[in-house]
Enzyme design. Structure first.
Site, PDB file in Angstrom:
ATOM      1  N   GLY A  30       3.588   1.573  -9.782  1.00  0.00           N
ATOM      2  CA  GLY A  30       4.470   2.470  -9.025  1.00  0.00           C
ATOM      3  C   GLY A  30       4.969   3.578  -9.927  1.00  0.00           C
ATOM      4  N   GLY A  32       6.690   6.515  -8.232  1.00  0.00           N
ATOM      5  CA  GLY A  32       7.657   7.301  -7.457  1.00  0.00           C
ATOM      6  C   GLY A  32       8.728   6.372  -6.935  1.00  0.00           C
ATOM      7  N   GLU A 104       3.409   3.339   2.579  1.00  0.00           N
ATOM      8  CA  GLU A 104       2.728   4.454   1.902  1.00  0.00           C
ATOM      9  C   GLU A 104       1.702   5.131   2.812  1.00  0.00           C
ATOM     10  OE1 GLU A 104       3.765   5.331  -1.148  1.00  0.00           O
ATOM     11  OE2 GLU A 104       5.159   3.658  -1.135  1.00  0.00           O
TER      12      GLU A 104
HETATM   13  C1  SIN Z   1       4.689   5.314  -5.790  1.00  0.00           C
HETATM   14  O1  SIN Z   1       5.908   5.264  -5.884  1.00  0.00           O
HETATM   15  O2  SIN Z   1       3.964   4.729  -6.624  1.00  0.00           O
HETATM   16  C2  SIN Z   1       4.008   6.043  -4.683  1.00  0.00           C
HETATM   17  C3  SIN Z   1       4.765   7.166  -4.091  1.00  0.00           C
HETATM   18  C4  SIN Z   1       6.060   6.773  -3.453  1.00  0.00           C
HETATM   19  O3  SIN Z   1       6.094   5.832  -2.651  1.00  0.00           O
HETATM   20  O4  SIN Z   1       7.079   7.413  -3.718  1.00  0.00           O
END
Ligand code: SIN
Length: 200
Positions: A30, A32, A104
């Protein structure tokens, strides 16, 4: 020939492209909101990084931090040779992807990549990461040329909100989470600075 774009809702595509062994835990990276909003079960968690990807607020959000009429901006990864992207890795059971694919679904596809776990001892392993490439219908790309990009992105984000809350909260929480990982991300921190200047 024009390239076919991934649809707004990538749930079916993710399921068909990438079948998971029902008994085999999977590492997820992850970078973000998946760093700071952990609304899923995990077996293990550790800071980690991946190489040759850089974080950019170039993905439109119709379902979390914006609406179909006024999309917000959220993070995705762009290929960039030599870049290091810090984040959090989670070892999860494959059943968790039912929830994650829904969360997502706005343009993100699961891709397989090498994760460098900052565990004790450090270890590299194959894992999955959700990336919204430029070939998806919700992709926005930069907001302006060169150095003006972050200022324009901040202006956009300051005015957006969606079912998950105000768009600026996404940036502020991500910046805070990156700091606690000792990660330096000039793009994220510049947008954060502009948002704080605007009174976020
Ligand atoms: C992530 O966080 O890895 C993907 C993007 C998000 O959900 O903000």
């Amino acid at each position: 020939m024009t390239e076919e774009k991934a649809p707004h809702d990538t749930q079916a595509l993710n399921k068909s492209r990438c079948t998971l062994d029902a008994n085999q835990p999977v590492w997820l990276f992850g970078y973000g909101s998946l760093i700071y909003k952990v609304d899923f079960d995990y077996l293990q968690r550790t800071p980690a990084y991946i190489e040759n990807w850089q974080r950019r607020f170039w993905q439109g959000s119709h379902d979390h931090r914006g609406t179909p009429d006024a999309p917000g901006r959220v993070a995705t990864l762009l290929p960039h040779t030599g870049a290091v992207c810090m984040g959090m890795a989670y070892k999860v059971s494959p059943q968790v992807f039912e929830h994650l694919d829904h969360r997502e679904k706005n343009g993100y596809l699961r891709l397989s990549t090498t994760l460098h776990l900052q565990s004790e001892p450090p270890q590299s392993t194959q894992g999955l990461v959700y990336i919204a490439t430029e070939h998806n219908e919700a992709f926005l790309g930069p907001a302006a040329e060169g150095e003006a990009d972050e200022r324009e992105i901040a202006r956009h984000i300051a005015n957006a909100r969606g079912p998950s809350g105000p768009n600026d909260e996404y940036v502020l929480r991500l910046a805070e989470a990156l700091r606690s990982l000792n990660a330096n991300d000039p793009h994220v921190f510049a947008i954060e600075r502009y948002l704080l200047e605007r009174g976020a």
